[in-house]
Structures are given as C-alpha cells and as structure tokens.
Write a protein that holds these residues in place. Sequence first.
Motif, PDB file in Angstrom:
ATOM      1  N   ARG A  68       0.534  -1.137   0.160  1.00  0.00           N
ATOM      2  CA  ARG A  68      -0.139  -0.465  -0.135  1.00  0.00           C
ATOM      3  C   ARG A  68       0.886   0.929  -0.359  1.00  0.00           C
ATOM      4  NH1 ARG A  68      -5.306  -0.188   1.222  1.00  0.00           N
ATOM      5  NH2 ARG A  68      -5.134  -2.047   1.957  1.00  0.00           N
ATOM      6  N   GLU A  69       0.053   2.347  -1.326  1.00  0.00           N
ATOM      7  CA  GLU A  69       1.038   4.075  -1.345  1.00  0.00           C
ATOM      8  C   GLU A  69       1.628   4.250   0.835  1.00  0.00           C
ATOM      9  OE1 GLU A  69       4.076   6.161  -3.014  1.00  0.00           O
ATOM     10  OE2 GLU A  69       2.457   4.142  -4.313  1.00  0.00           O
ATOM     11  N   SER A  70       0.451   4.048   0.546  1.00  0.00           N
ATOM     12  CA  SER A  70       0.771   4.947   2.076  1.00  0.00           C
ATOM     13  C   SER A  70       1.298   3.987   3.656  1.00  0.00           C
ATOM     14  CB  SER A  70      -0.546   5.303   3.445  1.00  0.00           C
ATOM     15  OG  SER A  70      -1.421   3.722   2.975  1.00  0.00           O
ATOM     16  N   TYR A  71       2.204   3.247   3.111  1.00  0.00           N
ATOM     17  CA  TYR A  71       2.346   2.064   4.124  1.00  0.00           C
ATOM     18  C   TYR A  71       3.760   2.427   4.105  1.00  0.00           C
ATOM     19  CZ  TYR A  71       4.207  -2.359   5.978  1.00  0.00           C
ATOM     20  OH  TYR A  71       5.790  -2.651   6.934  1.00  0.00           O
ATOM     21  N   TRP A  72       4.130   1.980   2.498  1.00  0.00           N
ATOM     22  CA  TRP A  72       5.663   2.748   2.152  1.00  0.00           C
ATOM     23  C   TRP A  72       6.132   3.790   2.679  1.00  0.00           C
ATOM     24  CZ3 TRP A  72       8.688   0.108  -0.547  1.00  0.00           C
ATOM     25  CH2 TRP A  72       9.649   0.296  -1.397  1.00  0.00           C
ATOM     26  N   HIS A  73       5.329   4.711   2.241  1.00  0.00           N
ATOM     27  CA  HIS A  73       5.387   6.211   2.904  1.00  0.00           C
ATOM     28  C   HIS A  73       5.935   6.191   4.577  1.00  0.00           C
ATOM     29  CE1 HIS A  73       5.543   8.459  -0.814  1.00  0.00           C
ATOM     30  NE2 HIS A  73       3.619   7.503  -1.039  1.00  0.00           N
ATOM     31  N   ARG A  74       5.437   5.183   5.204  1.00  0.00           N
ATOM     32  CA  ARG A  74       5.262   5.135   6.724  1.00  0.00           C
ATOM     33  C   ARG A  74       6.772   3.817   7.166  1.00  0.00           C
ATOM     34  NH1 ARG A  74      -0.559   3.909   6.307  1.00  0.00           N
ATOM     35  NH2 ARG A  74       0.289   2.582   7.577  1.00  0.00           N
ATOM     36  N   MET A  75       6.779   3.638   6.313  1.00  0.00           N
ATOM     37  CA  MET A  75       8.049   2.331   6.180  1.00  0.00           C
ATOM     38  C   MET A  75       9.371   3.406   6.247  1.00  0.00           C
ATOM     39  SD  MET A  75       8.283  -0.263   3.459  1.00  0.00           S
ATOM     40  CE  MET A  75       7.367  -0.505   3.068  1.00  0.00           C
ATOM     41  N   PRO A  76      10.272   2.582   7.393  1.00  0.00           N
ATOM     42  CA  PRO A  76      11.882   2.762   7.441  1.00  0.00           C
ATOM     43  C   PRO A  76      12.201   2.785   6.730  1.00  0.00           C
ATOM     44  CG  PRO A  76      11.451   1.577   9.165  1.00  0.00           C
ATOM     45  CD  PRO A  76       9.802   1.523   8.773  1.00  0.00           C
ATOM     46  N   LYS A  77      13.210   3.815   5.890  1.00  0.00           N
ATOM     47  CA  LYS A  77      13.645   3.733   3.983  1.00  0.00           C
ATOM     48  C   LYS A  77      14.773   2.293   4.779  1.00  0.00           C
ATOM     49  CE  LYS A  77      16.830   5.588   1.439  1.00  0.00           C
ATOM     50  NZ  LYS A  77      16.350   4.570   0.732  1.00  0.00           N
ATOM     51  N   GLU A  78      14.946   1.782   5.823  1.00  0.00           N
ATOM     52  CA  GLU A  78      15.852   0.054   5.370  1.00  0.00           C
ATOM     53  C   GLU A  78      14.785  -0.081   4.871  1.00  0.00           C
ATOM     54  OE1 GLU A  78      15.864   2.273   8.911  1.00  0.00           O
ATOM     55  OE2 GLU A  78      17.245   3.444   8.344  1.00  0.00           O
ATOM     56  N   LYS A  79      13.972  -0.668   5.264  1.00  0.00           N
ATOM     57  CA  LYS A  79      12.570  -2.138   4.605  1.00  0.00           C
ATOM     58  C   LYS A  79      12.801  -1.256   3.464  1.00  0.00           C
ATOM     59  CE  LYS A  79       9.243  -4.941   5.100  1.00  0.00           C
ATOM     60  NZ  LYS A  79       9.742  -6.471   4.694  1.00  0.00           N
ATOM     61  N   GLN A  80      12.458   0.106   3.183  1.00  0.00           N
ATOM     62  CA  GLN A  80      11.968  -0.317   1.684  1.00  0.00           C
ATOM     63  C   GLN A  80      13.515  -0.462   0.412  1.00  0.00           C
ATOM     64  OE1 GLN A  80      11.705   4.464   1.772  1.00  0.00           O
ATOM     65  NE2 GLN A  80       9.644   4.489   2.299  1.00  0.00           N
ATOM     66  N   ASP A  81      14.513   0.036   1.442  1.00  0.00           N
ATOM     67  CA  ASP A  81      16.034  -0.197   0.248  1.00  0.00           C
ATOM     68  C   ASP A  81      16.302  -1.973   0.353  1.00  0.00           C
ATOM     69  OD1 ASP A  81      16.662   2.619   0.812  1.00  0.00           O
ATOM     70  OD2 ASP A  81      18.135   2.013   2.263  1.00  0.00           O
ATOM     71  N   GLU A  82      15.368  -2.560   1.562  1.00  0.00           N
ATOM     72  CA  GLU A  82      14.962  -4.192   1.363  1.00  0.00           C
ATOM     73  C   GLU A  82      14.196  -4.274  -0.037  1.00  0.00           C
ATOM     74  OE1 GLU A  82      13.699  -6.879   4.545  1.00  0.00           O
ATOM     75  OE2 GLU A  82      14.861  -5.674   5.314  1.00  0.00           O
ATOM     76  N   LEU A  83      12.798  -4.034  -0.159  1.00  0.00           N
ATOM     77  CA  LEU A  83      12.031  -3.994  -0.422  1.00  0.00           C
ATOM     78  C   LEU A  83      12.295  -3.847  -2.720  1.00  0.00           C
ATOM     79  CD1 LEU A  83       9.080  -3.108   1.325  1.00  0.00           C
ATOM     80  CD2 LEU A  83       9.139  -5.473   0.137  1.00  0.00           C
ATOM     81  N   ASN A  84      13.225  -3.057  -2.235  1.00  0.00           N
ATOM     82  CA  ASN A  84      14.000  -2.726  -3.353  1.00  0.00           C
ATOM     83  C   ASN A  84      14.947  -3.606  -4.063  1.00  0.00           C
ATOM     84  OD1 ASN A  84      12.073  -0.208  -4.050  1.00  0.00           O
ATOM     85  ND2 ASN A  84      13.484   0.989  -2.971  1.00  0.00           N
ATOM     86  N   GLU A  85      15.747  -3.697  -3.224  1.00  0.00           N
ATOM     87  CA  GLU A  85      17.078  -5.300  -2.788  1.00  0.00           C
ATOM     88  C   GLU A  85      15.715  -6.224  -4.101  1.00  0.00           C
ATOM     89  OE1 GLU A  85      20.110  -6.518  -3.938  1.00  0.00           O
ATOM     90  OE2 GLU A  85      19.966  -4.407  -3.978  1.00  0.00           O
TER      91      GLU A  85
END
Length: 80
Positions: free
Chosen positions: A51-68
């Motif tokens: 969910r877009e709203s969840y993406w904006h709330r998640m920590p940068k480390e988790k975003q990086d993990e998902l992008n990887e």
Amino acid sequence: MSDYSWNNPDLQLICGQCHFKDKDPTLCHCVEPPIKKAFIPKDTGSCSFVRESYWHRMPKEKQDELNEFIKKRSEKYLRK
C-alpha cells in the motif's frame, strides 16, 4: 472500457492503492522494467502489493530491502 483502466473499480481495489502502480494501468513495477499485467488481482496474496500509504511510513531500511528484492526478482524474471 478496458478491464485495465483506472476507471475499473476491480483494478482500483488493489492496484490503485499499490506503491508499484504506474500511470498506465496496464503496467506494474513489481519487476523492472515494468511488466504488462496478466490479471487483475483479487487479493493481496496474488501479487507484490505494498500500500502506497504504508510505503511512506516504513523505515528507509525496509524500503531498501524491498527495492533490493525487486531488483533480484527482476533479474530472475528477465533471465527466462
């Protein structure tokens, strides 16, 4: 009206709220470069929904993990 239109409520239900959506409703960024959708998901277990709203709330480390994860999936998908 095409099934793959942002006017379709079935497509809006999941894809319309997803971080991986594209301006073009026929494309999904769960693989890069984006792929053409083969189906309209009926539940979040059948796709890589974030969910877009969840993406904006998640920590940068988790975003990086998902992008990887997306990067690795893309490499595997494109090898086929």
